[in-house]
Design a protein around this motif. Structure first.
Motif, mmCIF file in Angstrom:
data_model
loop_
_atom_site.group_PDB
_atom_site.id
_atom_site.type_symbol
_atom_site.label_atom_id
_atom_site.label_comp_id
_atom_site.label_asym_id
_atom_site.label_seq_id
_atom_site.Cartn_x
_atom_site.Cartn_y
_atom_site.Cartn_z
ATOM 1 N N GLN A 115 -8.372 12.178 -3.306
ATOM 2 C CA GLN A 115 -8.365 12.300 -1.818
ATOM 3 C C GLN A 115 -8.135 10.836 -1.456
ATOM 4 O OE1 GLN A 115 -11.075 14.917 0.224
ATOM 5 N NE2 GLN A 115 -11.594 15.985 -1.612
ATOM 6 N N GLU A 116 -8.164 9.945 -2.116
ATOM 7 C CA GLU A 116 -7.643 8.682 -1.865
ATOM 8 C C GLU A 116 -6.213 8.404 -1.545
ATOM 9 O OE1 GLU A 116 -9.207 5.422 -4.296
ATOM 10 O OE2 GLU A 116 -11.457 6.208 -4.111
ATOM 11 N N ASN A 117 -5.377 9.119 -2.622
ATOM 12 C CA ASN A 117 -4.114 9.061 -2.511
ATOM 13 C C ASN A 117 -3.321 10.180 -1.753
ATOM 14 O OD1 ASN A 117 -4.112 6.678 -3.974
ATOM 15 N ND2 ASN A 117 -4.257 7.789 -5.901
ATOM 16 N N MET A 155 0.841 -1.052 -0.055
ATOM 17 C CA MET A 155 -0.016 0.121 -0.100
ATOM 18 C C MET A 155 0.873 1.281 -0.096
ATOM 19 S SD MET A 155 -2.813 1.121 2.724
ATOM 20 C CE MET A 155 -4.052 2.170 2.227
ATOM 21 N N MET A 156 0.587 2.125 -0.610
ATOM 22 C CA MET A 156 1.306 3.398 -1.027
ATOM 23 C C MET A 156 0.924 4.445 0.009
ATOM 24 S SD MET A 156 1.554 5.814 -4.640
ATOM 25 C CE MET A 156 0.075 6.360 -4.360
ATOM 26 N N ASP A 157 1.773 5.034 0.648
ATOM 27 C CA ASP A 157 1.613 6.287 1.977
ATOM 28 C C ASP A 157 0.993 7.319 1.141
ATOM 29 O OD1 ASP A 157 2.637 4.807 3.853
ATOM 30 O OD2 ASP A 157 4.677 5.923 3.477
ATOM 31 N N ARG A 158 -0.003 7.790 1.549
ATOM 32 C CA ARG A 158 -0.966 9.015 1.094
ATOM 33 C C ARG A 158 0.265 10.324 0.929
ATOM 34 N NH1 ARG A 158 -6.028 9.842 4.183
ATOM 35 N NH2 ARG A 158 -6.531 11.181 2.520
ATOM 36 N N LYS A 159 0.104 10.942 0.133
ATOM 37 C CA LYS A 159 1.012 12.400 0.034
ATOM 38 C C LYS A 159 0.339 13.341 0.828
ATOM 39 C CE LYS A 159 4.433 11.100 -2.950
ATOM 40 N NZ LYS A 159 5.507 11.180 -2.486
ATOM 41 N N ARG A 160 1.009 14.188 1.430
ATOM 42 C CA ARG A 160 0.306 14.918 2.766
ATOM 43 C C ARG A 160 0.793 16.385 1.827
ATOM 44 N NH1 ARG A 160 1.209 18.095 7.722
ATOM 45 N NH2 ARG A 160 -0.802 18.192 8.251
ATOM 46 N N ILE A 161 -0.593 16.870 1.459
ATOM 47 C CA ILE A 161 -0.506 18.428 0.635
ATOM 48 C C ILE A 161 -1.014 19.465 1.452
ATOM 49 C CG2 ILE A 161 -1.397 19.237 -1.721
ATOM 50 C CD1 ILE A 161 -1.289 16.325 -2.816
ATOM 51 N N LEU A 162 -0.514 20.723 1.238
ATOM 52 C CA LEU A 162 -0.891 21.830 1.772
ATOM 53 C C LEU A 162 -1.333 22.823 0.656
ATOM 54 C CD1 LEU A 162 1.244 22.332 5.045
ATOM 55 C CD2 LEU A 162 -0.673 21.324 4.752
#
Length: 77
Positions: free
Chosen positions: A25-27, A1-8
């Motif tokens: 929003q899933e990724n 499973m790929m880590d979700r990117k944290r985006i601001l």
């Protein structure tokens, strides 16, 4: 499973809303950084998480993860 990117996302505009809408929003974990309550409310009503901070304050920036765990920053100012 790929880590979700944290985006601001900084800056309320048509472009920032469009960019957020195109991100999965899933990724991605998307957080909109608002200047004021009105911006936060408008973006929140579209289903996005928001925080109101003073982006000129280093402690506020650290509180949302800048310098710690943010992968991508979009700035629309």
């Amino acid at each position: 499973m790929m880590d979700r990117k944290r985006i601001l996302v900084f800056g309320y505009s048509i472009m920032s809303l469009e960019a957020m809408g195109r991100l999965s929003q899933e990724n991605c974990s998307i957080l909109f950084i608002a200047d004021n309550e009105a911006q936060a409310t408008l973006v929140s009503e579209k289903g996005f998480k928001t925080r109101i901070i003073d982006f000129r304050n280093d402690e506020d920036l650290l509180s949302v993860g800048i310098g710690l765990n943010v992968d991508i920053i979009f700035c629309f100012y």
